[in-house]
Design an enzyme around this catalytic site. Structure first.
Site, PDB file in Angstrom:
ATOM      1  CB  CYS A 225      -0.480   0.004   1.347  1.00 37.16           C
ATOM      2  SG  CYS A 225      -2.287  -0.728   1.496  1.00 37.16           S
TER       3      CYS A 225
ATOM      4  NE  ARG B 241       4.793   1.408  -0.548  1.00 36.36           N
ATOM      5  CZ  ARG B 241       5.354   0.774   0.886  1.00 36.36           C
ATOM      6  NH1 ARG B 241       7.234   1.152   0.722  1.00 36.36           N
ATOM      7  NH2 ARG B 241       5.153   0.200   2.034  1.00 36.36           N
TER       8      ARG B 241
ATOM      9  CD1 TRP C 101      -0.744  -6.564  -3.507  1.00 37.17           C
ATOM     10  CD2 TRP C 101      -0.763  -7.157  -1.485  1.00 37.17           C
ATOM     11  NE1 TRP C 101       0.134  -7.879  -3.411  1.00 37.17           N
ATOM     12  CE2 TRP C 101      -0.691  -7.710  -2.187  1.00 37.17           C
ATOM     13  CE3 TRP C 101      -0.785  -6.970   0.320  1.00 37.17           C
ATOM     14  CZ2 TRP C 101      -0.112  -8.774  -1.568  1.00 37.17           C
ATOM     15  CZ3 TRP C 101      -0.580  -7.939   0.611  1.00 37.17           C
ATOM     16  CH2 TRP C 101      -0.345  -9.560  -0.091  1.00 37.17           C
TER      17      TRP C 101
ATOM     18  CG  ASN D 199       1.491   0.468   4.806  1.00 32.68           C
ATOM     19  OD1 ASN D 199       1.008  -1.311   4.012  1.00 32.68           O
ATOM     20  ND2 ASN D 199       2.516   1.135   3.832  1.00 32.68           N
ATOM     21  N   GLY D 200      -1.258  -1.995   5.657  1.00 33.37           N
ATOM     22  CA  GLY D 200      -1.151  -3.452   7.275  1.00 33.37           C
ATOM     23  C   GLY D 200      -1.925  -3.800   7.667  1.00 33.37           C
TER      24      GLY D 200
ATOM     25  CD  GLU E 264      16.829 -12.787  -9.983  1.00 33.64           C
ATOM     26  OE1 GLU E 264      15.624 -13.489  -8.473  1.00 33.64           O
ATOM     27  OE2 GLU E 264      15.953 -11.168 -10.196  1.00 33.64           O
TER      28      GLU E 264
ATOM     29  CE  LYS F 252      13.134 -10.357 -11.422  1.00 29.16           C
ATOM     30  NZ  LYS F 252      13.651 -10.880  -9.814  1.00 29.16           N
TER      31      LYS F 252
ATOM     32  CD  GLU G 277       9.208 -10.947  -9.951  1.00 31.73           C
ATOM     33  OE1 GLU G 277       8.328 -10.866  -9.064  1.00 31.73           O
ATOM     34  OE2 GLU G 277      10.606 -11.047 -10.367  1.00 31.73           O
TER      35      GLU G 277
ATOM     36  CG  HIS H  13      18.755 -36.833  -9.364  1.00 32.26           C
ATOM     37  ND1 HIS H  13      19.493 -38.025  -8.999  1.00 32.26           N
ATOM     38  CD2 HIS H  13      20.427 -36.367  -9.228  1.00 32.26           C
ATOM     39  CE1 HIS H  13      20.826 -37.915  -8.750  1.00 32.26           C
ATOM     40  NE2 HIS H  13      21.373 -36.782  -9.297  1.00 32.26           N
TER      41      HIS H  13
ATOM     42  CE  LYS I 176      11.615  -2.737  -6.225  1.00 30.10           C
ATOM     43  NZ  LYS I 176      11.409  -3.695  -6.816  1.00 30.10           N
TER      44      LYS I 176
HETATM   45  C1  F6R Z   1      11.261 -10.327  -7.405  1.00 24.53           C
HETATM   46  C2  F6R Z   1      10.551  -9.357  -6.055  1.00 24.53           C
HETATM   47  C3  F6R Z   1      10.889  -9.782  -4.878  1.00 24.53           C
HETATM   48  C4  F6R Z   1      11.477  -8.899  -3.864  1.00 24.53           C
HETATM   49  C5  F6R Z   1      11.465  -9.648  -2.240  1.00 24.53           C
HETATM   50  C6  F6R Z   1      11.917  -8.969  -1.685  1.00 24.53           C
HETATM   51  O1  F6R Z   1      11.363  -9.659  -8.572  1.00 24.53           O
HETATM   52  O2  F6R Z   1      11.209  -8.052  -6.334  1.00 24.53           O
HETATM   53  O3  F6R Z   1      11.064 -11.113  -5.441  1.00 24.53           O
HETATM   54  O4  F6R Z   1      13.003  -9.284  -4.173  1.00 24.53           O
HETATM   55  O5  F6R Z   1      10.073  -9.055  -2.532  1.00 24.53           O
HETATM   56  O6  F6R Z   1      12.068  -7.229  -1.449  1.00 24.53           O
HETATM   57  P1  F6R Z   1      13.922  -6.442  -0.867  1.00 24.53           P
HETATM   58  O7  F6R Z   1      14.183  -6.565  -1.498  1.00 24.53           O
HETATM   59  O8  F6R Z   1      12.714  -5.437  -0.540  1.00 24.53           O
HETATM   60  O9  F6R Z   1      13.536  -6.841   1.294  1.00 24.53           O
END
Ligand code: F6R
Length: 616
Positions: A2, A28, A76, A102-103, A489, A493, A496, A512, A611
């Site tokens: 949020c 967010r 969110w 937010n929370g 990674e 990517k 997501e 395996h 994020k």
């Molecule tokens: C993936 C992504 C998330 C963050 C994770 C941790 O692209 O962005 O997996 O890496 O939520 O976030 P931080 O690094 O802010 O702790």
């Protein structure tokens, strides 16, 4: 999760700046948005489900008057579906007290029951509306807005950042924080509040951060901060070096693409000023706070993080083992609470987080500290909770990362961890001066070597590889050693932002189990760059091909052996082996981007994600 933006100014219409700020926080959470403005006749609120653009369309039709006081939110959802009714801001039943939050309020059902019994009527299914009623309850009974908010928050359990305005007290804005971040902007003509600095860069560059349990009363010309016991706290603002342009797209179609292309600059910003080439060493800033003696004292390392940062942490563990000969383990921060309590005295725990606000990572950090352990944060946001609470700190200087899919932050984290490995190696004597010099030279040489990854033939190679992934439902990413975290990674990517199922696996594990899945509709992305794992990766590619599998290989430019085997090649420069993850991850980011673009996905705001995951 949020996003909150609020402003109170001496004069002028602050609504456009508040909405522009909210746009920078949309990463967010983006399932609904809302705005409240103070008018001489009370507070007007507009709320809309969907992205901020839906609210903007609503405002174009059904606008609000200009105002020097406004409060906005992008959501969110936790409690209640993402509908117009559940969007923030929320009001009490007289429309006097307006709250954004937010929370999560964990005891909201209890508070709801108590207020309903007193005759309060609710119009949403959210936990936040309870706060508006609770604050209004105290406010109507004589408390000013700040005091009413403090009394209400003392009754609420959970995590929150709240900002409140009241028609009974125009010109005042109250903010309170427990766990979820709140920054306060200090301007010449006003005071501002937000859940992240980028939202306020078009209004001010001077900021204060609210600590846990603190609250603030903001007016156009002043701010007062109070601790949890209600005592005044004096705190000087700090100046933020981020520019508004860094938080904007700058002509790119998506933030993710902009951030992928910024990576060579991230290397320069995060690393180059810190390299002490003649000594073959690295000098971090004062907040690092670990001298040679302290670094020599550690016997074990622990790395913790979530998501993309977890993949960087895995690389950190490998780099520290390689260059500083220190054993370590890497844990998902969310799993740490369930792990055995081991002695902490001679270990250092490294917490890696772009935002510095990830709830799982913060919880793990606090738990380590409570057990008497030392913590080092690797973080991109100065003033974030991790940056303030970790005992030691290395900042990555990536600039604000806005795309929900993390790219340049991973790059900055790995660069920082490589430098940490050199620093610790030098302190512990596992690297001589000459060896340190050689490692730093490798890092300096890397930057120009990355340029070809952004040229047109590299982009064509990515397009050709995307042809193989666009039609499929599922695929496998394989790597070994240092390339395993890169495979993980790359897979993250892709899944997501394209919603194609992608699994990252140690290549040795393929036989395996996962090999059973291989057929022409289940492609394999294999990282086969020069180094210790090269020959074995060639064997894995052959095994896939022998079963009619299709292979996209990340390989050194000009590698004919791989080219002869693979269906598509993503060429990368041949860089020092320990730095190859930094080069190899770039075409995988570009591949995920290209596939998602072709599938018409919402790249910067993929579904269900946000994020900065500030709830556990
Ligand atoms: C993936 C992504 C998330 C963050 C994770 C941790 O692209 O962005 O997996 O890496 O939520 O976030 P931080 O690094 O802010 O702790």
């Amino acid at each position: 999760m949020c996003g909150i933006v609020g402003a109170v100014q001496t004069h002028g219409n602050v609504v456009p700046a508040v909405l522009a700020g909210l746009k920078t926080l949309e990463y967010r959470g983006y399932d609904s948005a809302g705005l409240a403005v103070m008018t001489p006749h009370g507070i007007q609120v507009r709320r809309k489900s969907g992205k901020l653009s839906a609210l903007e369309a609503e405002l174009a039709q059904n606008g609000v008057p200009p105002s020097s006081q406004a409060l906005a939110h992008t959501r969110w959802a936790t409690h209640g579906a993402p509908t117009d009714r559940n969007a923030h801001p929320h009001c009490d039943d007289r429309g006097e007290v307006v709250v954004v939050h937010n929370g999560i309020i964990e005891n909201y059902a209890e508070l709801h029951g108590m207020l309903a019994a007193q005759g309060h009527a609710f119009s949403s299914e959210t936990d936040t509306e309870v706060l508006a009623h609770l604050i209004a309850h105290f406010h109507r009974n004589g408390d000013d807005l700040h005091s009413a908010t403090r009394k209400a928050m003392a009754l609420a359990h959970g995590a929150y950042a709240v900002v409140v305005i009241s028609a009974r007290e125009p010109g005042t804005m109250v903010a309170a924080r427990l766990e979820s971040p709140v920054v306060i902007g200090v301007g010449e003509h006003g005071r501002y509040v937000a859940s992240g600095i980028p939202a306020l860069l078009n209004l001010t560059r001077d900021f204060l951060v609210l600590e846990n349990g603190e609250s603030a009363r903001l007016t156009p010309t002043g701010h007062e901060i109070y601790d949890a016991r209600g005592q005044r706290v004096e705190r000087a603002p700090f100046r933020c070096e981020w520019t508004p342009e860094q938080a904007e797209k700058g002509g790119y179609a998506h933030f993710m693409l902009k951030e992928i292309e910024e990576q060579p600059d991230v290397l320069a910003r995060t690393a180059f000023d810190r390299l002490r080439d003649p000594e073959g060493d690295v000098a971090f800033e004062d907040e690092f706070g670990l001298d040679d003696a302290a670094l020599r004292g550690f016997r074990r390392l622990r790395f913790m993080a979530m998501g993309t940062s977890f993949h960087a942490a895995l690389l950190g563990q490998m780099l520290l083992a390689e260059l500083a000969r220190l054993p370590g383990e890497t844990l998902n921060a969310s799993e740490f609470l369930y792990s055995a309590r081991l002695p902490e005295e001679d270990s250092l725990t490294v917490i890696v987080s772009q935002s510095g606000e990830t709830a799982d990572s913060l919880r793990a950090m606090r738990e380590v500290q409570a057990r008497g352990g030392r913590t080092l944060g690797i973080c991109n946001v100065r003033g974030s909770t991790l940056a303030r609470e970790a005992r030691h700190l290395v900042l990555t200087h990536c600039g604000p990362e806005v795309g929900v899919a993390s790219t340049k932050a991973f790059f900055g984290q790995v660069a920082a961890l490589y430098m940490l490995a050199v620093r610790v190696g030098r302190a512990r004597g596992t690297l001589s001066r000459e060896q340190g010099q050689a490692r730093l030279l490798d890092l300096r040489k890397l930057r120009p070597m990355l340029d070809p990854l952004f040229e047109s033939d590299a982009k064509q190679a990515v397009e050709a590889a995307a042809d193989l992934l666009v039609p499929v439902r599922s695929c496998l990413y394989l790597g070994r050693g240092l390339q395993l975290p890169v495979a993980l990674e790359g897979a993250l990517k892709l899944k997501e932002i394209s919603y194609i199922h992608a699994e990252g696996y140690p290549a040795g594990e393929m036989k395996h189990g996962p090999i059973a899945l291989i057929d022409p509709s289940f492609p394999v992305v294999a990282i086969a760059t020069p180094g210790r794992s090269y020959d074995k990766m060639i064997s894995n590619i052959q095994e896939v091909k022998a079963r009619q599998g299709r292979v996209i290989a990340v390989a050194a430019r000009g590698d004919r052996k791989v080219a002869a085997l693979a269906d598509a090649v993503l060429p990368v420069p041949e860089v020092a082996e320990l730095l190859a993850p930094l080069a190899n991850v770039i075409p995988l980011q570009q591949l995920a981007y290209t596939v998602a673009l072709r599938l018409g996905r919402d790249i910067d705001q993929p579904r269900n994600l946000a994020k900065s995951v500030t709830v556990e």
